[in-house]
Design a protein around this motif. Structure first.
Motif, PDB file in Angstrom:
ATOM      1  N   LYS A 144      16.574   1.855   0.131  1.00  0.00           N
ATOM      2  CA  LYS A 144      17.712   1.317   0.794  1.00  0.00           C
ATOM      3  C   LYS A 144      19.106   1.378   0.265  1.00  0.00           C
ATOM      4  O   LYS A 144      19.786   0.785   0.148  1.00  0.00           O
ATOM      5  CB  LYS A 144      17.459  -0.187   1.695  1.00  0.00           C
ATOM      6  CG  LYS A 144      16.119  -0.080   2.080  1.00  0.00           C
ATOM      7  CD  LYS A 144      15.879  -1.606   2.606  1.00  0.00           C
ATOM      8  CE  LYS A 144      14.913  -1.580   3.792  1.00  0.00           C
ATOM      9  NZ  LYS A 144      14.001  -2.736   3.942  1.00  0.00           N
ATOM     10  N   THR A 145      19.083   2.758  -0.170  1.00  0.00           N
ATOM     11  CA  THR A 145      20.422   2.971  -0.662  1.00  0.00           C
ATOM     12  C   THR A 145      21.071   4.457  -0.201  1.00  0.00           C
ATOM     13  O   THR A 145      20.400   5.033   0.293  1.00  0.00           O
ATOM     14  CB  THR A 145      20.452   3.394  -2.414  1.00  0.00           C
ATOM     15  OG1 THR A 145      19.226   4.310  -2.772  1.00  0.00           O
ATOM     16  CG2 THR A 145      19.767   1.986  -2.977  1.00  0.00           C
ATOM     17  N   VAL A 146      22.228   4.726  -0.344  1.00  0.00           N
ATOM     18  CA  VAL A 146      22.907   5.800  -0.159  1.00  0.00           C
ATOM     19  C   VAL A 146      23.777   6.381  -1.312  1.00  0.00           C
ATOM     20  O   VAL A 146      24.470   5.608  -1.800  1.00  0.00           O
ATOM     21  CB  VAL A 146      23.839   5.888   1.070  1.00  0.00           C
ATOM     22  CG1 VAL A 146      24.444   6.976   1.374  1.00  0.00           C
ATOM     23  CG2 VAL A 146      23.021   5.435   2.218  1.00  0.00           C
ATOM     24  N   GLU A 147      23.669   7.542  -1.950  1.00  0.00           N
ATOM     25  CA  GLU A 147      24.417   8.102  -3.020  1.00  0.00           C
ATOM     26  C   GLU A 147      25.271   9.208  -2.315  1.00  0.00           C
ATOM     27  O   GLU A 147      24.962  10.031  -1.583  1.00  0.00           O
ATOM     28  CB  GLU A 147      23.539   8.517  -4.095  1.00  0.00           C
ATOM     29  CG  GLU A 147      22.673   7.498  -4.770  1.00  0.00           C
ATOM     30  CD  GLU A 147      21.750   8.059  -5.682  1.00  0.00           C
ATOM     31  OE1 GLU A 147      22.465   8.527  -6.913  1.00  0.00           O
ATOM     32  OE2 GLU A 147      20.629   8.374  -5.381  1.00  0.00           O
ATOM     33  N   ILE A 148      26.585   9.124  -2.542  1.00  0.00           N
ATOM     34  CA  ILE A 148      27.564  10.150  -2.318  1.00  0.00           C
ATOM     35  C   ILE A 148      28.018  10.922  -3.446  1.00  0.00           C
ATOM     36  O   ILE A 148      28.635  10.086  -4.118  1.00  0.00           O
ATOM     37  CB  ILE A 148      28.764   9.250  -1.389  1.00  0.00           C
ATOM     38  CG1 ILE A 148      28.135   8.770  -0.059  1.00  0.00           C
ATOM     39  CG2 ILE A 148      29.639  10.475  -0.978  1.00  0.00           C
ATOM     40  CD1 ILE A 148      29.211   8.104   0.858  1.00  0.00           C
ATOM     41  N   PHE A 149      27.802  11.966  -3.350  1.00  0.00           N
ATOM     42  CA  PHE A 149      28.470  12.826  -4.600  1.00  0.00           C
ATOM     43  C   PHE A 149      29.440  13.932  -3.831  1.00  0.00           C
ATOM     44  O   PHE A 149      29.553  14.188  -2.715  1.00  0.00           O
ATOM     45  CB  PHE A 149      27.368  13.906  -4.986  1.00  0.00           C
ATOM     46  CG  PHE A 149      26.064  13.313  -5.633  1.00  0.00           C
ATOM     47  CD1 PHE A 149      26.058  13.188  -6.950  1.00  0.00           C
ATOM     48  CD2 PHE A 149      25.086  12.675  -4.859  1.00  0.00           C
ATOM     49  CE1 PHE A 149      24.976  12.428  -7.433  1.00  0.00           C
ATOM     50  CE2 PHE A 149      23.910  12.194  -5.398  1.00  0.00           C
ATOM     51  CZ  PHE A 149      23.859  12.041  -6.656  1.00  0.00           C
ATOM     52  N   ALA A 165      24.747  -2.036  -0.747  1.00  0.00           N
ATOM     53  CA  ALA A 165      25.187  -3.087   0.343  1.00  0.00           C
ATOM     54  C   ALA A 165      26.346  -2.671   0.814  1.00  0.00           C
ATOM     55  O   ALA A 165      27.065  -1.441   0.162  1.00  0.00           O
ATOM     56  CB  ALA A 165      25.278  -4.303  -0.681  1.00  0.00           C
ATOM     57  N   ASN A 166      26.578  -3.350   1.589  1.00  0.00           N
ATOM     58  CA  ASN A 166      28.311  -3.155   2.410  1.00  0.00           C
ATOM     59  C   ASN A 166      28.167  -1.928   3.146  1.00  0.00           C
ATOM     60  O   ASN A 166      27.367  -1.478   3.668  1.00  0.00           O
ATOM     61  CB  ASN A 166      29.316  -3.244   1.371  1.00  0.00           C
ATOM     62  CG  ASN A 166      29.278  -4.380   0.637  1.00  0.00           C
ATOM     63  OD1 ASN A 166      29.079  -5.549   1.248  1.00  0.00           O
ATOM     64  ND2 ASN A 166      29.637  -4.364  -0.698  1.00  0.00           N
ATOM     65  N   ASN A 167      29.601  -1.290   3.242  1.00  0.00           N
ATOM     66  CA  ASN A 167      29.548  -0.158   4.321  1.00  0.00           C
ATOM     67  C   ASN A 167      29.443   1.210   3.354  1.00  0.00           C
ATOM     68  O   ASN A 167      30.220   1.072   2.227  1.00  0.00           O
ATOM     69  CB  ASN A 167      31.026  -0.392   5.043  1.00  0.00           C
ATOM     70  CG  ASN A 167      30.761  -1.216   6.232  1.00  0.00           C
ATOM     71  OD1 ASN A 167      29.648  -1.766   6.229  1.00  0.00           O
ATOM     72  ND2 ASN A 167      31.896  -1.691   6.742  1.00  0.00           N
ATOM     73  N   ILE A 168      29.063   2.186   3.824  1.00  0.00           N
ATOM     74  CA  ILE A 168      29.098   3.478   3.403  1.00  0.00           C
ATOM     75  C   ILE A 168      30.319   4.024   3.620  1.00  0.00           C
ATOM     76  O   ILE A 168      30.577   4.166   4.795  1.00  0.00           O
ATOM     77  CB  ILE A 168      27.856   4.438   3.928  1.00  0.00           C
ATOM     78  CG1 ILE A 168      26.694   3.652   3.509  1.00  0.00           C
ATOM     79  CG2 ILE A 168      27.917   5.798   3.210  1.00  0.00           C
ATOM     80  CD1 ILE A 168      25.530   4.067   4.574  1.00  0.00           C
ATOM     81  N   LYS A 169      31.169   4.815   2.861  1.00  0.00           N
ATOM     82  CA  LYS A 169      32.388   5.318   3.113  1.00  0.00           C
ATOM     83  C   LYS A 169      32.488   6.542   2.634  1.00  0.00           C
ATOM     84  O   LYS A 169      32.277   6.884   1.277  1.00  0.00           O
ATOM     85  CB  LYS A 169      33.561   4.584   2.309  1.00  0.00           C
ATOM     86  CG  LYS A 169      33.584   3.169   3.095  1.00  0.00           C
ATOM     87  CD  LYS A 169      34.719   2.426   2.295  1.00  0.00           C
ATOM     88  CE  LYS A 169      34.888   0.928   2.656  1.00  0.00           C
ATOM     89  NZ  LYS A 169      35.255   0.514   3.952  1.00  0.00           N
ATOM     90  N   SER A 170      32.763   7.590   3.374  1.00  0.00           N
ATOM     91  CA  SER A 170      33.125   8.955   3.103  1.00  0.00           C
ATOM     92  C   SER A 170      34.090   9.201   2.452  1.00  0.00           C
ATOM     93  O   SER A 170      35.284   8.281   2.591  1.00  0.00           O
ATOM     94  CB  SER A 170      33.222   9.782   4.421  1.00  0.00           C
ATOM     95  OG  SER A 170      33.421  11.279   3.983  1.00  0.00           O
ATOM     96  N   SER A 171      34.106  10.182   1.325  1.00  0.00           N
ATOM     97  CA  SER A 171      35.430  10.311   0.466  1.00  0.00           C
ATOM     98  C   SER A 171      36.379  11.443   1.200  1.00  0.00           C
ATOM     99  O   SER A 171      37.308  11.889   0.843  1.00  0.00           O
ATOM    100  CB  SER A 171      35.110  10.657  -1.043  1.00  0.00           C
ATOM    101  OG  SER A 171      34.381  11.845  -0.924  1.00  0.00           O
ATOM    102  N   GLU A 179      27.910   0.877   8.284  1.00  0.00           N
ATOM    103  CA  GLU A 179      27.235  -0.271   7.792  1.00  0.00           C
ATOM    104  C   GLU A 179      25.670   0.089   7.235  1.00  0.00           C
ATOM    105  O   GLU A 179      24.862   0.707   7.956  1.00  0.00           O
ATOM    106  CB  GLU A 179      26.934  -1.513   8.769  1.00  0.00           C
ATOM    107  CG  GLU A 179      26.448  -2.692   8.367  1.00  0.00           C
ATOM    108  CD  GLU A 179      25.957  -3.854   9.502  1.00  0.00           C
ATOM    109  OE1 GLU A 179      25.246  -4.637   9.207  1.00  0.00           O
ATOM    110  OE2 GLU A 179      26.559  -3.740  10.517  1.00  0.00           O
ATOM    111  N   LEU A 180      25.422  -0.138   5.738  1.00  0.00           N
ATOM    112  CA  LEU A 180      24.343   0.318   5.196  1.00  0.00           C
ATOM    113  C   LEU A 180      22.926  -0.187   5.887  1.00  0.00           C
ATOM    114  O   LEU A 180      22.046   0.394   6.168  1.00  0.00           O
ATOM    115  CB  LEU A 180      24.414  -0.186   3.769  1.00  0.00           C
ATOM    116  CG  LEU A 180      23.202   0.494   2.989  1.00  0.00           C
ATOM    117  CD1 LEU A 180      23.379   1.991   2.745  1.00  0.00           C
ATOM    118  CD2 LEU A 180      23.159  -0.231   1.724  1.00  0.00           C
TER     119      LEU A 180
END
Length: 185
Positions: A144-149, A165-171, A179-180
């Motif tokens: 239940k994770t998202v990694e952003i490279f 946790a929290n919100n995923i944000k694009s760079s 919302e994750l």
């Protein structure tokens, strides 16, 4: 005695060998066949794609998300590769035909399955960084994770921002925040 060398194929051989395969990819002369995605994999892809559609429809910034299966051809004078990212985002006018696109998406998302995690972290990450995909998301339904490279100025992916946790944000897309917990319901 050493391990047997894997045969490297040409892109034309790959096309002939896999003409009846729906989920075939080709990276660095190697052929990769994938099983049909799992239910949880499709659930997460669907939820994330819906969030992307909502964001890009609202911003009307000339970008649009697409969902697999759809072939992306990464090509230069030395090599041709074909992959089917779970989700990808194209910006601006891009030439494509009914089932493939030649070029580089701005953002690519891969949702991990038990059988493909090392492939997504090694083979695909290398391919995406070499061809200049600005942002690469790896989503793990089991963790239940998202990694952003994100690409650095040196053209490689730096340390990922890991969301558990929290919100995923694009760079690269201002205001793209998801919302994750909504992905893994």
């Amino acid at each position: 005695m050493g391990l047997p060398q894997r045969k490297k194929y040409t892109y034309e051989e790959f096309l002939e060998i896999t003409k009846d395969e729906k989920y075939a990819e080709f990276i660095n002369g190697e052929i990769f066949l994938h099983a049909t995605p799992t239910l949880i994999h499709q659930h997460v892809v669907g939820r994330l794609y819906a969030k992307f559609l909502e964001y890009f429809d609202k911003t009307q910034n000339g970008c649009m998300p697409f969902i697999a299966p759809f072939d992306i051809i990464f090509e230069n004078e030395n090599e041709t590769n074909k992959v089917q990212p779970d989700i990808f985002v194209l910006c601006g006018e891009k030439p494509m035909n009914k089932n493939s696109f030649k070029g580089v998406p701005a953002l690519v998302v891969e949702v991990l399955s038990p059988s493909n995690s090392s492939y997504d972290y090694v083979k695909k990450m290398d391919l995406y960084s070499r061809f200049g995909v600005e942002e690469y998301w790896i989503v793990s339904p089991s963790n239940k994770t998202v990694e952003i490279f994100s690409l650095t100025s040196e053209g490689v992916y730096g340390e990922p921002v890991i969301y558990f946790a929290n919100n995923i944000k694009s760079s690269i897309f201002e205001g793209l925040s998801i919302e994750l917990d909504s992905l893994f319901k």
